[in-house]
Write a protein that holds these residues in place. Sequence first.
Motif, PDB file in Angstrom:
ATOM      1  N   GLY A 196       0.802  -1.218   0.000  1.00 28.82           N
ATOM      2  CA  GLY A 196       0.000   0.000   0.000  1.00 28.82           C
ATOM      3  C   GLY A 196       0.830   1.259   0.000  1.00 28.82           C
ATOM      4  O   GLY A 196       0.486   2.238  -0.659  1.00 28.82           O
ATOM      5  N   VAL A 197       1.935   1.250   0.729  1.00 29.34           N
ATOM      6  CA  VAL A 197       2.799   2.427   0.759  1.00 29.34           C
ATOM      7  C   VAL A 197       3.510   2.598  -0.584  1.00 29.34           C
ATOM      8  O   VAL A 197       3.649   3.707  -1.087  1.00 29.34           O
ATOM      9  N   LYS A 198       3.955   1.485  -1.189  1.00 28.75           N
ATOM     10  CA  LYS A 198       4.625   1.575  -2.489  1.00 28.75           C
ATOM     11  C   LYS A 198       3.691   2.076  -3.580  1.00 28.75           C
ATOM     12  O   LYS A 198       4.058   2.914  -4.396  1.00 28.75           O
ATOM     13  N   ARG A 199       2.483   1.553  -3.618  1.00 26.61           N
ATOM     14  CA  ARG A 199       1.530   1.906  -4.670  1.00 26.61           C
ATOM     15  C   ARG A 199       0.651   3.100  -4.320  1.00 26.61           C
ATOM     16  O   ARG A 199      -0.194   3.497  -5.112  1.00 26.61           O
ATOM     17  N   LYS A 200       0.820   3.635  -3.104  1.00 30.56           N
ATOM     18  CA  LYS A 200       0.004   4.743  -2.602  1.00 30.56           C
ATOM     19  C   LYS A 200      -1.482   4.389  -2.617  1.00 30.56           C
ATOM     20  O   LYS A 200      -2.340   5.194  -2.957  1.00 30.56           O
TER      21      LYS A 200
ATOM     22  N   SER B 197      -5.278  -0.666   0.449  1.00 26.28           N
ATOM     23  CA  SER B 197      -4.320  -1.680   0.901  1.00 26.28           C
ATOM     24  C   SER B 197      -3.770  -1.336   2.278  1.00 26.28           C
ATOM     25  O   SER B 197      -3.593  -2.219   3.115  1.00 26.28           O
ATOM     26  N   ILE B 198      -3.496  -0.082   2.503  1.00 27.81           N
ATOM     27  CA  ILE B 198      -3.024   0.339   3.816  1.00 27.81           C
ATOM     28  C   ILE B 198      -4.096   0.088   4.862  1.00 27.81           C
ATOM     29  O   ILE B 198      -3.814  -0.401   5.951  1.00 27.81           O
ATOM     30  N   PHE B 199      -5.336   0.385   4.517  1.00 23.02           N
ATOM     31  CA  PHE B 199      -6.455   0.185   5.438  1.00 23.02           C
ATOM     32  C   PHE B 199      -6.585  -1.279   5.839  1.00 23.02           C
ATOM     33  O   PHE B 199      -6.652  -1.612   7.015  1.00 23.02           O
ATOM     34  N   PHE B 200      -6.601  -2.182   4.859  1.00 20.50           N
ATOM     35  CA  PHE B 200      -6.737  -3.604   5.166  1.00 20.50           C
ATOM     36  C   PHE B 200      -5.498  -4.146   5.865  1.00 20.50           C
ATOM     37  O   PHE B 200      -5.599  -5.044   6.700  1.00 20.50           O
ATOM     38  N   GLY B 201      -4.341  -3.619   5.540  1.00 18.26           N
ATOM     39  CA  GLY B 201      -3.134  -4.034   6.235  1.00 18.26           C
ATOM     40  C   GLY B 201      -3.153  -3.659   7.698  1.00 18.26           C
ATOM     41  O   GLY B 201      -2.761  -4.449   8.559  1.00 18.26           O
ATOM     42  N   VAL B 202      -3.620  -2.463   7.997  1.00 16.47           N
ATOM     43  CA  VAL B 202      -3.696  -2.028   9.392  1.00 16.47           C
ATOM     44  C   VAL B 202      -4.753  -2.826  10.152  1.00 16.47           C
ATOM     45  O   VAL B 202      -4.528  -3.212  11.299  1.00 16.47           O
ATOM     46  N   ILE B 203      -5.881  -3.089   9.526  1.00 15.91           N
ATOM     47  CA  ILE B 203      -6.904  -3.909  10.183  1.00 15.91           C
ATOM     48  C   ILE B 203      -6.359  -5.301  10.478  1.00 15.91           C
ATOM     49  O   ILE B 203      -6.535  -5.835  11.574  1.00 15.91           O
ATOM     50  N   ALA B 204      -5.689  -5.886   9.499  1.00 15.05           N
ATOM     51  CA  ALA B 204      -5.147  -7.230   9.689  1.00 15.05           C
ATOM     52  C   ALA B 204      -4.009  -7.241  10.703  1.00 15.05           C
ATOM     53  O   ALA B 204      -3.752  -8.251  11.339  1.00 15.05           O
ATOM     54  N   PHE B 205      -3.326  -6.129  10.882  1.00 15.74           N
ATOM     55  CA  PHE B 205      -2.228  -6.056  11.842  1.00 15.74           C
ATOM     56  C   PHE B 205      -2.728  -5.796  13.263  1.00 15.74           C
ATOM     57  O   PHE B 205      -2.201  -6.358  14.223  1.00 15.74           O
ATOM     58  N   ILE B 206      -3.730  -4.962  13.416  1.00 18.49           N
ATOM     59  CA  ILE B 206      -4.218  -4.597  14.747  1.00 18.49           C
ATOM     60  C   ILE B 206      -5.053  -5.701  15.376  1.00 18.49           C
ATOM     61  O   ILE B 206      -5.024  -5.886  16.593  1.00 18.49           O
ATOM     62  N   THR B 207      -5.769  -6.468  14.585  1.00 12.46           N
ATOM     63  CA  THR B 207      -6.650  -7.502  15.128  1.00 12.46           C
ATOM     64  C   THR B 207      -5.897  -8.547  15.953  1.00 12.46           C
ATOM     65  O   THR B 207      -6.310  -8.826  17.083  1.00 12.46           O
ATOM     66  N   PRO B 208      -4.798  -9.148  15.480  1.00  7.26           N
ATOM     67  CA  PRO B 208      -4.085 -10.092  16.347  1.00  7.26           C
ATOM     68  C   PRO B 208      -3.464  -9.432  17.569  1.00  7.26           C
ATOM     69  O   PRO B 208      -3.375 -10.042  18.630  1.00  7.26           O
ATOM     70  N   LEU B 209      -3.036  -8.182  17.413  1.00  8.27           N
ATOM     71  CA  LEU B 209      -2.472  -7.492  18.566  1.00  8.27           C
ATOM     72  C   LEU B 209      -3.503  -7.282  19.660  1.00  8.27           C
ATOM     73  O   LEU B 209      -3.207  -7.421  20.842  1.00  8.27           O
ATOM     74  N   LEU B 210      -4.725  -6.955  19.274  1.00  8.23           N
ATOM     75  CA  LEU B 210      -5.791  -6.820  20.262  1.00  8.23           C
ATOM     76  C   LEU B 210      -6.118  -8.155  20.899  1.00  8.23           C
ATOM     77  O   LEU B 210      -6.393  -8.234  22.096  1.00  8.23           O
ATOM     78  N   TYR B 211      -6.101  -9.209  20.129  1.00  9.52           N
ATOM     79  CA  TYR B 211      -6.404 -10.534  20.673  1.00  9.52           C
ATOM     80  C   TYR B 211      -5.341 -10.978  21.669  1.00  9.52           C
ATOM     81  O   TYR B 211      -5.651 -11.535  22.714  1.00  9.52           O
ATOM     82  N   ILE B 212      -4.092 -10.716  21.356  1.00 10.57           N
ATOM     83  CA  ILE B 212      -3.001 -11.158  22.230  1.00 10.57           C
ATOM     84  C   ILE B 212      -2.913 -10.296  23.485  1.00 10.57           C
ATOM     85  O   ILE B 212      -2.699 -10.809  24.580  1.00 10.57           O
TER      86      ILE B 212
END
Length: 75
Positions: A22-26, A30-45
């Motif tokens: 997402g950062v490469k292609r602006k 993609s950035i939105f879904f990447g952040v959602i996918a990254f924050i969800t496991p962190l909240l679970y753990i």
Amino acid sequence: MNLLNFSLVSLVVIALILLIFGVKRKSRLSIFFGVIAFITPLLYISFNNWIVLLLLVPAISFVISDIVRKKVITP
């Protein structure tokens, strides 16, 4: 390693790939879904009562994607 740990680790790896893409292609989506996918496991753990905080994920990801997008577009 059980199935839950494996799925959380794979979700974090996929999230990092989406963020880099997402950062490469602006691409804000993609950035939105990447952040959602990254924050969800962190909240679970990190939290015992993570379902309540799961509602904050879209808001946090919009803020992060706007910040990253502004930094990428404006030098």
